[in-house]
Design a protein around this motif. Sequence first.
Motif, PDB file in Angstrom:
ATOM      1  N   UNK A 165     -12.005  -7.724 -11.374  1.00 60.40           N
ATOM      2  CA  UNK A 165     -13.172  -8.566 -11.098  1.00 60.40           C
ATOM      3  C   UNK A 165     -14.495  -7.852 -11.365  1.00 60.40           C
ATOM      4  N   UNK A 166     -14.416  -6.552 -11.596  1.00 65.98           N
ATOM      5  CA  UNK A 166     -15.619  -5.801 -11.920  1.00 65.98           C
ATOM      6  C   UNK A 166     -16.634  -5.766 -10.809  1.00 65.98           C
ATOM      7  N   UNK A 167     -16.162  -5.769  -9.546  1.00 67.94           N
ATOM      8  CA  UNK A 167     -17.084  -5.782  -8.418  1.00 67.94           C
ATOM      9  C   UNK A 167     -16.492  -4.980  -7.279  1.00 67.94           C
ATOM     10  N   UNK A 168     -17.359  -4.256  -6.554  1.00 69.14           N
ATOM     11  CA  UNK A 168     -16.943  -3.516  -5.367  1.00 69.14           C
ATOM     12  C   UNK A 168     -17.406  -4.219  -4.092  1.00 69.14           C
ATOM     13  N   UNK A 169     -17.709  -5.486  -4.210  1.00 65.54           N
ATOM     14  CA  UNK A 169     -18.153  -6.258  -3.055  1.00 65.54           C
ATOM     15  C   UNK A 169     -17.061  -6.255  -1.998  1.00 65.54           C
ATOM     16  N   UNK A 170     -17.472  -6.225  -0.720  1.00 68.16           N
ATOM     17  CA  UNK A 170     -16.523  -6.182   0.382  1.00 68.16           C
ATOM     18  C   UNK A 170     -15.581  -7.373   0.372  1.00 68.16           C
ATOM     19  N   UNK A 171     -16.054  -8.497  -0.136  1.00 68.96           N
ATOM     20  CA  UNK A 171     -15.209  -9.693  -0.208  1.00 68.96           C
ATOM     21  C   UNK A 171     -14.039  -9.459  -1.157  1.00 68.96           C
ATOM     22  N   UNK A 172     -14.259  -8.654  -2.187  1.00 69.00           N
ATOM     23  CA  UNK A 172     -13.210  -8.349  -3.154  1.00 69.00           C
ATOM     24  C   UNK A 172     -12.251  -7.295  -2.607  1.00 69.00           C
ATOM     25  N   UNK A 173     -12.822  -6.291  -1.924  1.00 64.02           N
ATOM     26  CA  UNK A 173     -12.019  -5.142  -1.495  1.00 64.02           C
ATOM     27  C   UNK A 173     -11.257  -5.412  -0.193  1.00 64.02           C
ATOM     28  N   UNK A 174     -11.875  -6.161   0.719  1.00 60.91           N
ATOM     29  CA  UNK A 174     -11.323  -6.307   2.066  1.00 60.91           C
ATOM     30  C   UNK A 174      -9.898  -6.857   2.127  1.00 60.91           C
ATOM     31  N   UNK A 175      -9.550  -7.911   1.382  1.00 59.46           N
ATOM     32  CA  UNK A 175      -8.187  -8.432   1.502  1.00 59.46           C
ATOM     33  C   UNK A 175      -7.120  -7.409   1.154  1.00 59.46           C
ATOM     34  N   UNK A 176      -7.324  -6.641   0.100  1.00 60.47           N
ATOM     35  CA  UNK A 176      -6.335  -5.634  -0.286  1.00 60.47           C
ATOM     36  C   UNK A 176      -6.216  -4.528   0.736  1.00 60.47           C
ATOM     37  N   UNK A 177      -7.358  -4.076   1.282  1.00 64.13           N
ATOM     38  CA  UNK A 177      -7.322  -3.025   2.299  1.00 64.13           C
ATOM     39  C   UNK A 177      -6.651  -3.533   3.574  1.00 64.13           C
ATOM     40  N   UNK A 178      -6.984  -4.757   3.962  1.00 63.36           N
ATOM     41  CA  UNK A 178      -6.363  -5.330   5.160  1.00 63.36           C
ATOM     42  C   UNK A 178      -4.859  -5.479   4.974  1.00 63.36           C
ATOM     43  N   UNK A 179      -4.455  -5.916   3.796  1.00 65.22           N
ATOM     44  CA  UNK A 179      -3.020  -6.034   3.499  1.00 65.22           C
ATOM     45  C   UNK A 179      -2.344  -4.676   3.593  1.00 65.22           C
ATOM     46  N   UNK A 180      -3.052  -3.635   3.129  1.00 68.75           N
ATOM     47  CA  UNK A 180      -2.483  -2.287   3.188  1.00 68.75           C
ATOM     48  C   UNK A 180      -2.317  -1.826   4.624  1.00 68.75           C
ATOM     49  N   UNK A 181      -3.332  -2.045   5.448  1.00 64.76           N
ATOM     50  CA  UNK A 181      -3.294  -1.541   6.818  1.00 64.76           C
ATOM     51  C   UNK A 181      -2.301  -2.290   7.687  1.00 64.76           C
ATOM     52  N   UNK A 182      -2.040  -3.561   7.384  1.00 64.43           N
ATOM     53  CA  UNK A 182      -1.113  -4.319   8.219  1.00 64.43           C
ATOM     54  C   UNK A 182       0.302  -3.749   8.141  1.00 64.43           C
ATOM     55  N   UNK A 183       0.680  -3.212   6.980  1.00 67.89           N
ATOM     56  CA  UNK A 183       2.008  -2.594   6.868  1.00 67.89           C
ATOM     57  C   UNK A 183       2.065  -1.284   7.639  1.00 67.89           C
ATOM     58  N   UNK A 184       0.959  -0.550   7.663  1.00 64.48           N
ATOM     59  CA  UNK A 184       0.923   0.684   8.452  1.00 64.48           C
ATOM     60  C   UNK A 184       1.100   0.379   9.935  1.00 64.48           C
ATOM     61  N   UNK A 185       0.379  -0.617  10.416  1.00 64.63           N
ATOM     62  CA  UNK A 185       0.497  -1.014  11.818  1.00 64.63           C
ATOM     63  C   UNK A 185       1.932  -1.444  12.138  1.00 64.63           C
ATOM     64  N   UNK A 186       2.529  -2.222  11.236  1.00 66.80           N
ATOM     65  CA  UNK A 186       3.900  -2.696  11.462  1.00 66.80           C
ATOM     66  C   UNK A 186       4.875  -1.521  11.514  1.00 66.80           C
TER      67      UNK A 186
END
Length: 232
Positions: A165-186
């Motif tokens: 997407x050529x953007x570092x906007x939090x809206x672009x980054x947040x879903x992937x980071x949240x998806x990553x952290x949810x597996x760590x928590x699990x």
Amino acid sequence: MSSEVSILNLILDSGTVAKVVIVVLLIFSIVSWAIMAERWRYFRRAQAQSRHFLAFFQSQRNYNQVYTAASKWPCSPAAVVFREVYEKHASAFSPRDGEADRSREIDQDLLESVYRDLRLAAHRELARFENRLPVLATAGSVCPFLGLFGTVWGVMTAFLDISTKGSTNIVVVAPGIAEALITTIAGLAVAIPAMVAYNYFVQRSRDLGLELEDLATAVLNILQLRGRHELV
């Protein structure tokens, strides 16, 4: 409630790899909690029945009655061990007649045989008590790495989204980071209870081993005293 829904939506909207990791962790969690509940019930029964059996054992001198009564406590490792040894060496618990000059040698052979049978029976009971515990150890050691795998995959996905997407906007980054952290928590949510339970049951197994050693010492002392009485 909204946070729960958002977390559920996050899991449902996550990638295939993250979903597979979460499903595997869920399976580990269900199996681990089932083992913890089953082992806890078994331990409580074994502890209560062993307490009753050992109290009865110490109060009796007629070991045929002890053998008969031991069947009332089938979950007691001490009762099971005593029954197995008594069935093989029932005559040893009663004074023998004759051959007083050879009784010391016979008693030594007898004690060695009883000691071997006590150790074998105790090992079988410890193995029965520790049954399924390796699953808890596996869950405690493997699940954090599964969660970390999902985390790394999610971070990689987030960077790929930035590149696409050529953007570092939090809206672009947040879903992937949240998806990553949810597996760590699990992964941690599965591993922590499993390791705590595993360490707890291992300690209980050591206590059981000491209890069976005390029983073996008591049995050998009984046979030694009877052997001495035969020499008088």
